[in-house]
Design an enzyme around this catalytic site. Sequence first.
Site, mmCIF file in Angstrom:
data_model
loop_
_atom_site.group_PDB
_atom_site.id
_atom_site.type_symbol
_atom_site.label_atom_id
_atom_site.label_comp_id
_atom_site.label_asym_id
_atom_site.label_seq_id
_atom_site.Cartn_x
_atom_site.Cartn_y
_atom_site.Cartn_z
ATOM 1 N N ARG A 88 83.896 -40.121 38.956
ATOM 2 C CA ARG A 88 83.621 -40.284 40.073
ATOM 3 C C ARG A 88 85.324 -40.842 40.568
ATOM 4 O O ARG A 88 86.088 -41.829 39.910
ATOM 5 C CB ARG A 88 82.615 -41.930 39.845
ATOM 6 C CG ARG A 88 81.713 -41.792 39.880
ATOM 7 C CD ARG A 88 80.618 -42.976 39.728
ATOM 8 N NE ARG A 88 81.006 -43.791 40.375
ATOM 9 C CZ ARG A 88 80.710 -45.136 39.974
ATOM 10 N NH1 ARG A 88 79.217 -45.200 39.541
ATOM 11 N NH2 ARG A 88 80.626 -45.684 40.253
ATOM 12 N N LYS B 233 74.249 -49.539 32.344
ATOM 13 C CA LYS B 233 72.716 -49.323 33.338
ATOM 14 C C LYS B 233 72.284 -48.136 33.409
ATOM 15 O O LYS B 233 70.938 -47.633 32.989
ATOM 16 C CB LYS B 233 72.989 -50.182 34.567
ATOM 17 C CG LYS B 233 73.236 -51.645 34.724
ATOM 18 C CD LYS B 233 73.663 -52.174 36.073
ATOM 19 C CE LYS B 233 75.074 -51.770 36.747
ATOM 20 N NZ LYS B 233 76.080 -51.408 36.235
ATOM 21 N N ARG C 23 72.684 -56.745 43.938
ATOM 22 C CA ARG C 23 74.019 -57.015 43.713
ATOM 23 C C ARG C 23 74.501 -58.273 44.342
ATOM 24 O O ARG C 23 75.336 -58.275 43.666
ATOM 25 C CB ARG C 23 74.911 -56.162 44.024
ATOM 26 C CG ARG C 23 75.598 -55.153 42.709
ATOM 27 C CD ARG C 23 75.844 -54.296 43.061
ATOM 28 N NE ARG C 23 77.189 -53.124 42.399
ATOM 29 C CZ ARG C 23 76.749 -52.104 42.475
ATOM 30 N NH1 ARG C 23 76.032 -51.138 42.006
ATOM 31 N NH2 ARG C 23 77.939 -51.820 41.842
HETATM 32 P P1 ADP Z 1 76.697 -47.796 34.489
HETATM 33 O O1 ADP Z 1 75.671 -47.343 35.420
HETATM 34 O O2 ADP Z 1 76.080 -49.878 33.968
HETATM 35 O O3 ADP Z 1 77.772 -48.297 35.433
HETATM 36 P P2 ADP Z 1 76.406 -46.247 32.406
HETATM 37 O O4 ADP Z 1 75.522 -46.431 32.065
HETATM 38 O O5 ADP Z 1 77.230 -45.223 33.066
HETATM 39 O O6 ADP Z 1 77.397 -47.491 33.117
HETATM 40 O O7 ADP Z 1 77.577 -46.358 30.892
HETATM 41 C C1 ADP Z 1 79.266 -46.203 31.340
HETATM 42 C C2 ADP Z 1 79.898 -45.238 30.272
HETATM 43 O O8 ADP Z 1 79.881 -45.706 28.724
HETATM 44 C C3 ADP Z 1 79.263 -44.091 30.384
HETATM 45 O O9 ADP Z 1 80.128 -42.992 30.036
HETATM 46 C C4 ADP Z 1 78.585 -43.923 29.404
HETATM 47 O O10 ADP Z 1 77.666 -42.651 28.171
HETATM 48 C C5 ADP Z 1 79.209 -44.728 28.401
HETATM 49 N N1 ADP Z 1 78.501 -45.989 27.136
HETATM 50 C C6 ADP Z 1 77.244 -46.457 28.077
HETATM 51 N N2 ADP Z 1 76.188 -47.473 27.035
HETATM 52 C C7 ADP Z 1 77.362 -46.944 26.234
HETATM 53 C C8 ADP Z 1 77.059 -47.911 24.774
HETATM 54 N N3 ADP Z 1 76.513 -49.430 23.997
HETATM 55 N N4 ADP Z 1 78.410 -47.899 23.746
HETATM 56 C C9 ADP Z 1 79.374 -47.017 24.550
HETATM 57 N N5 ADP Z 1 79.515 -46.830 25.700
HETATM 58 C C10 ADP Z 1 78.378 -47.226 26.388
HETATM 59 P P1 AMP Z 2 77.704 -48.371 40.999
HETATM 60 O O1 AMP Z 2 77.360 -46.829 41.068
HETATM 61 O O2 AMP Z 2 76.522 -49.124 40.701
HETATM 62 O O3 AMP Z 2 79.111 -48.381 40.169
HETATM 63 O O4 AMP Z 2 77.759 -48.644 42.785
HETATM 64 C C1 AMP Z 2 79.112 -47.794 43.626
HETATM 65 C C2 AMP Z 2 80.228 -48.260 44.763
HETATM 66 O O5 AMP Z 2 77.990 -48.281 46.026
HETATM 67 C C3 AMP Z 2 79.973 -49.301 44.295
HETATM 68 O O6 AMP Z 2 81.094 -49.939 44.186
HETATM 69 C C4 AMP Z 2 79.573 -50.788 45.723
HETATM 70 O O7 AMP Z 2 80.850 -49.585 46.944
HETATM 71 C C5 AMP Z 2 78.627 -49.445 46.661
HETATM 72 N N1 AMP Z 2 77.063 -50.245 46.250
HETATM 73 C C6 AMP Z 2 76.384 -49.624 44.977
HETATM 74 N N2 AMP Z 2 75.490 -50.521 44.792
HETATM 75 C C7 AMP Z 2 75.985 -51.532 45.897
HETATM 76 C C8 AMP Z 2 74.544 -52.724 46.319
HETATM 77 N N3 AMP Z 2 73.670 -52.965 45.474
HETATM 78 N N4 AMP Z 2 74.969 -53.488 47.274
HETATM 79 C C9 AMP Z 2 76.467 -53.193 47.440
HETATM 80 N N5 AMP Z 2 77.503 -52.010 47.141
HETATM 81 C C10 AMP Z 2 76.498 -51.296 46.077
#
Ligand code: ADP
Ligand code: AMP
Length: 216
Positions: free
Chosen positions: A161, A13, A88
């Site tokens: 993270r 995302k 969410r």
């Molecule tokens: P989200 O925001 O949904 O938690 P991220 O965009 O941060 O996920 O992506 C998680 C990890 O996977 C990042 O390190 C990113 O570079 C990698 N990634 C994202 N999309 C892809 C894909 N289509 N194929 C391989 N790796 C990906």
């Molecule tokens: P994310 O960066 O989206 O993976 O979110 C990291 C953490 O933030 C999650 O595991 C939750 O603890 C909190 N969080 C982020 N967005 C939300 C949401 N919309 N509702 C509740 N918790 C959230």
Amino acid sequence: MRLILLGPPGAGKGTQAQRLVEKHGIVQLSTGDMLRAAVAAQTEIGKRAKAVMDAGQLVSDEIVNQIVSERVDSDDCRRGFILDGFPRTLAQADATETMLAQKGMSLDAVIEIKVDDDVLVDRVSGRYTCANCGAGYHDTNMKPSVDGVCDKCGSAEFKRRPDDNAETLRTRLQAYYKETSPLIGFYYAKGMLSSVDGMADIDDVTAEIEVVLAAV
Ligand code: ADP
Ligand code: AMP
């Protein structure tokens, strides 16, 4: 343009949102980023959210609804925004509808990024971001073109993270399936849902999202 990106942790995302920001000049509203900033700044919200986030559980609807509602009023959101990681829960989805209606806004699309669970551990455990500009990278899937130097801003400082580990991911995935996946049915029933294959290469996912957006 106003859209929601839905998908489990590590689906892509944030990666896709950053590309949409560059291409469409809209802003990325990541509740995870906003909450991490609140934790770093040790605000009241940050203090309340920290332990919940570290455990991989969801912060209360009340807190996230409020921070999104305030953020959407900023000038930079006028051209549009991408909700990344929000809503969410079904309660957050209801609150989003009410909030947008009150502000005279509506959603153009809800895009689900579908990814198999077994790749998510690798996605989140390899994830890191530039400490200066927030650009996202991955140990193997998306490295900077020069090792150790951010492509976007040239910084050599990166961060990971604390919740990006296999154990916390299990809790986050449970929260996703229990609380967030019902939103797929919620938006499907409204005729707003599009799904893209998040298992594909990053560029291919971007292309699929652009096809969806061209049709709205
Ligand atoms: P989200 O925001 O949904 O938690 P991220 O965009 O941060 O996920 O992506 C998680 C990890 O996977 C990042 O390190 C990113 O570079 C990698 N990634 C994202 N999309 C892809 C894909 N289509 N194929 C391989 N790796 C990906
Ligand atoms: P994310 O960066 O989206 O993976 O979110 C990291 C953490 O933030 C999650 O595991 C939750 O603890 C909190 N969080 C982020 N967005 C939300 C949401 N919309 N509702 C509740 N918790 C959230």
